[in-house]
Scaffold this motif. Structure first.
Motif, PDB file in Angstrom:
ATOM      1  N   UNK A  91       0.807  -1.227   0.000  1.00 30.66           N
ATOM      2  CA  UNK A  91       0.000   0.000   0.000  1.00 30.66           C
ATOM      3  C   UNK A  91       0.838   1.274   0.000  1.00 30.66           C
ATOM      4  N   UNK A  92       1.984   1.244   0.697  1.00 29.46           N
ATOM      5  CA  UNK A  92       2.834   2.435   0.712  1.00 29.46           C
ATOM      6  C   UNK A  92       3.359   2.748  -0.682  1.00 29.46           C
ATOM      7  N   UNK A  93       3.668   1.694  -1.455  1.00 29.45           N
ATOM      8  CA  UNK A  93       4.080   1.891  -2.843  1.00 29.45           C
ATOM      9  C   UNK A  93       2.897   2.365  -3.689  1.00 29.45           C
ATOM     10  N   UNK A  94       1.764   1.716  -3.522  1.00 33.76           N
ATOM     11  CA  UNK A  94       0.579   2.007  -4.336  1.00 33.76           C
ATOM     12  C   UNK A  94       0.121   3.447  -4.204  1.00 33.76           C
ATOM     13  N   UNK A  95       0.162   4.008  -3.008  1.00 36.40           N
ATOM     14  CA  UNK A  95      -0.373   5.365  -2.806  1.00 36.40           C
ATOM     15  C   UNK A  95       0.371   6.401  -3.639  1.00 36.40           C
ATOM     16  N   UNK A  96       1.601   6.075  -4.082  1.00 34.02           N
ATOM     17  CA  UNK A  96       2.406   7.008  -4.862  1.00 34.02           C
ATOM     18  C   UNK A  96       2.235   6.829  -6.377  1.00 34.02           C
ATOM     19  N   UNK A  97       1.420   5.881  -6.800  1.00 37.99           N
ATOM     20  CA  UNK A  97       1.278   5.603  -8.231  1.00 37.99           C
ATOM     21  C   UNK A  97       0.489   6.707  -8.944  1.00 37.99           C
ATOM     22  N   UNK A  98       0.827   6.966 -10.209  1.00 34.97           N
ATOM     23  CA  UNK A  98       0.047   7.936 -10.988  1.00 34.97           C
ATOM     24  C   UNK A  98      -1.416   7.528 -11.056  1.00 34.97           C
ATOM     25  N   UNK A  99      -2.291   8.501 -10.923  1.00 29.56           N
ATOM     26  CA  UNK A  99      -3.715   8.248 -11.057  1.00 29.56           C
ATOM     27  C   UNK A  99      -4.399   7.726  -9.813  1.00 29.56           C
ATOM     28  N   UNK A 100      -3.633   7.527  -8.735  1.00 29.24           N
ATOM     29  CA  UNK A 100      -4.232   7.028  -7.494  1.00 29.24           C
ATOM     30  C   UNK A 100      -4.889   8.187  -6.743  1.00 29.24           C
ATOM     31  N   UNK A 101      -6.096   7.960  -6.267  1.00 31.64           N
ATOM     32  CA  UNK A 101      -6.838   8.918  -5.446  1.00 31.64           C
ATOM     33  C   UNK A 101      -6.812   8.403  -4.013  1.00 31.64           C
ATOM     34  N   UNK A 102      -6.376   9.252  -3.090  1.00 34.63           N
ATOM     35  CA  UNK A 102      -6.344   8.853  -1.679  1.00 34.63           C
ATOM     36  C   UNK A 102      -7.342   9.698  -0.895  1.00 34.63           C
ATOM     37  N   UNK A 103      -8.152   9.054  -0.090  1.00 39.21           N
ATOM     38  CA  UNK A 103      -9.142   9.790   0.686  1.00 39.21           C
ATOM     39  C   UNK A 103      -8.466  10.589   1.788  1.00 39.21           C
ATOM     40  N   UNK A 104      -9.201  11.550   2.359  1.00 38.42           N
ATOM     41  CA  UNK A 104      -8.551  12.518   3.245  1.00 38.42           C
ATOM     42  C   UNK A 104      -8.904  12.324   4.716  1.00 38.42           C
ATOM     43  N   UNK A 105      -9.155  11.084   5.123  1.00 38.31           N
ATOM     44  CA  UNK A 105      -9.331  10.826   6.553  1.00 38.31           C
ATOM     45  C   UNK A 105      -7.956  10.733   7.211  1.00 38.31           C
ATOM     46  N   UNK A 106      -7.748  11.406   8.345  1.00 40.44           N
ATOM     47  CA  UNK A 106      -6.391  11.472   8.908  1.00 40.44           C
ATOM     48  C   UNK A 106      -5.832  10.148   9.417  1.00 40.44           C
ATOM     49  N   UNK A 107      -6.682   9.204   9.818  1.00 43.74           N
ATOM     50  CA  UNK A 107      -6.157   7.945  10.365  1.00 43.74           C
ATOM     51  C   UNK A 107      -6.523   6.720   9.533  1.00 43.74           C
ATOM     52  N   UNK A 108      -7.665   6.715   8.840  1.00 45.29           N
ATOM     53  CA  UNK A 108      -8.107   5.496   8.153  1.00 45.29           C
ATOM     54  C   UNK A 108      -8.419   5.765   6.682  1.00 45.29           C
ATOM     55  N   UNK A 109      -7.502   6.426   5.988  1.00 45.57           N
ATOM     56  CA  UNK A 109      -7.698   6.703   4.569  1.00 45.57           C
ATOM     57  C   UNK A 109      -7.581   5.425   3.736  1.00 45.57           C
ATOM     58  N   UNK A 110      -8.107   5.495   2.513  1.00 44.81           N
ATOM     59  CA  UNK A 110      -7.960   4.438   1.509  1.00 44.81           C
ATOM     60  C   UNK A 110      -7.493   5.084   0.216  1.00 44.81           C
ATOM     61  N   UNK A 111      -6.774   4.318  -0.590  1.00 44.46           N
ATOM     62  CA  UNK A 111      -6.343   4.777  -1.903  1.00 44.46           C
ATOM     63  C   UNK A 111      -6.993   3.911  -2.967  1.00 44.46           C
ATOM     64  N   UNK A 112      -7.310   4.515  -4.099  1.00 43.09           N
ATOM     65  CA  UNK A 112      -7.990   3.788  -5.169  1.00 43.09           C
ATOM     66  C   UNK A 112      -7.458   4.230  -6.519  1.00 43.09           C
ATOM     67  N   UNK A 113      -7.461   3.303  -7.455  1.00 47.06           N
ATOM     68  CA  UNK A 113      -7.001   3.553  -8.831  1.00 47.06           C
ATOM     69  C   UNK A 113      -7.979   2.877  -9.775  1.00 47.06           C
ATOM     70  N   UNK A 114      -8.187   3.485 -10.934  1.00 47.15           N
ATOM     71  CA  UNK A 114      -9.010   2.870 -11.956  1.00 47.15           C
ATOM     72  C   UNK A 114     -10.301   3.630 -12.180  1.00 47.15           C
ATOM     73  N   UNK A 115     -11.232   2.972 -12.840  1.00 48.16           N
ATOM     74  CA  UNK A 115     -12.455   3.642 -13.279  1.00 48.16           C
ATOM     75  C   UNK A 115     -13.281   4.178 -12.125  1.00 48.16           C
ATOM     76  N   UNK A 116     -13.250   3.510 -10.982  1.00 45.83           N
ATOM     77  CA  UNK A 116     -14.060   3.938  -9.848  1.00 45.83           C
ATOM     78  C   UNK A 116     -13.293   4.639  -8.760  1.00 45.83           C
ATOM     79  N   UNK A 117     -12.083   5.116  -9.062  1.00 50.85           N
ATOM     80  CA  UNK A 117     -11.237   5.692  -8.016  1.00 50.85           C
ATOM     81  C   UNK A 117     -11.896   6.874  -7.324  1.00 50.85           C
ATOM     82  N   UNK A 118     -12.448   7.794  -8.084  1.00 54.22           N
ATOM     83  CA  UNK A 118     -13.095   8.961  -7.479  1.00 54.22           C
ATOM     84  C   UNK A 118     -14.340   8.560  -6.700  1.00 54.22           C
ATOM     85  N   UNK A 119     -15.091   7.615  -7.236  1.00 54.73           N
ATOM     86  CA  UNK A 119     -16.289   7.153  -6.553  1.00 54.73           C
ATOM     87  C   UNK A 119     -15.943   6.538  -5.195  1.00 54.73           C
TER      88      UNK A 119
END
Length: 268
Positions: free
Chosen positions: A116-144
């Motif tokens: 996950x630490x590598x993934x969060x830095x990938x191009x096109x990845x969207x990371x949510x803005x919760x200070x302790x329990x964020x998630x990162x997403x990539x692909x067609x539904x990343x923003x959703x």
């Protein structure tokens, strides 16, 4: 697992191609929404390390799919409650006052592992803005999935976990057990049993300013996650196979959450 142990664990190097083949054998396919919990060391020796794992997952899902990972940052929890290790009492206020604001683009994960630490830095990845329990997403539904994340009750119905549920997603446990399965927290929030509510605060960046945001949550726990996961596998089912040297399991996330809601209501 040391690097020498990782070499001994496999007959040949684990590669992007072999990982992708193993993932497809589990039924993971292009266009899927997949929430991944992972342990790099469980895979054996991987040519390219965590980057190879992320590449393989993206290759299998394709940009039409959606790849999701937890990118939690427990360093933004209240230092007064830290236990492993605790900090001196006279440090607590200094830590609270001096912590840089949580910023999805730069704040590192903590305790999530190398993938996950590598993934969060990938191009096109969207990371949510919760200070302790964020998630990162990539692909067609990343923003959703990760484009919005309510600060209150951070693993509940205003979280990316609920968006994975809405999309009919799956959970991949890659070399880890159900004790790492964050989707069971969504069931905790939804289940009807007595819960302890807590208040927290963390510094966030708002309009370029460091702002301490107070928020509410429930006291979550994982002590029975392995038990509910085992019950689900026995009563409902899952897909299991090998990815690299790791045991991997795929479960239907909405089915798991619905099952766990009933299990928690009966057992907690």
């Amino acid at each position: 697992m040391s690097e020498a142990d990782a070499i001994e664990a496999v007959d040949e190097p684990v590669t992007v191609s072999s990982l992708a083949s193993d993932l497809r054998s589990l039924g993971i396919d292009a266009g899927d929404t997949l929430l991944v919990h992972s342990s790099l060391r469980s895979l054996g020796w991987v040519a390219g390390g965590p980057q190879a794992v992320v590449d393989a997952l993206q290759d299998v899902l394709t940009p039409e799919g959606t790849l999701v990972m937890p990118t939690h940052s427990g360093q933004y929890s209240d230092p007064e409650g830290w236990e492993n290790p605790p900090v001196p009492d006279d440090w607590v206020e200094t830590i609270r006052e001096s912590m840089p604001p949580f910023r999805p683009e730069v704040t590192p994960t903590r305790g999530m592992g190398a993938i996950p630490e590598c993934f969060r830095n990938y191009p096109g990845v969207v990371r949510s803005d919760h200070p302790t329990v964020s998630f990162a997403a990539w692909g067609a539904g990343a923003d959703d999935v990760a484009g919005s994340h309510e600060v209150d009750y951070g693993l509940g119905d205003g979280s990316p976990l609920a968006r994975v549920y809405d999309r009919g997603g799956a959970v991949l446990l890659l070399g880890v057990g159900h004790d790492s399965n964050t989707s069971l927290h969504l069931a905790e929030y939804r289940a009807d049993f007595e819960k302890e509510h807590v208040e927290s605060a963390a510094p966030l960046l708002r309009d370029g300013e460091r702002v301490v945001v107070e928020y509410e949550d429930i006291e979550i726990e994982t002590d029975d996650f392995e038990a509910v996961g085992a019950a689900f596998e026995s009563e409902v089912g899952h897909t299991e196979g090998t990815v690299g040297a790791a045991t991997a399991k795929v479960v239907d996330q909405p089915e798991l959450v619905d099952f766990a809601v009933e299990w928690f209501e009966a057992n907690r």
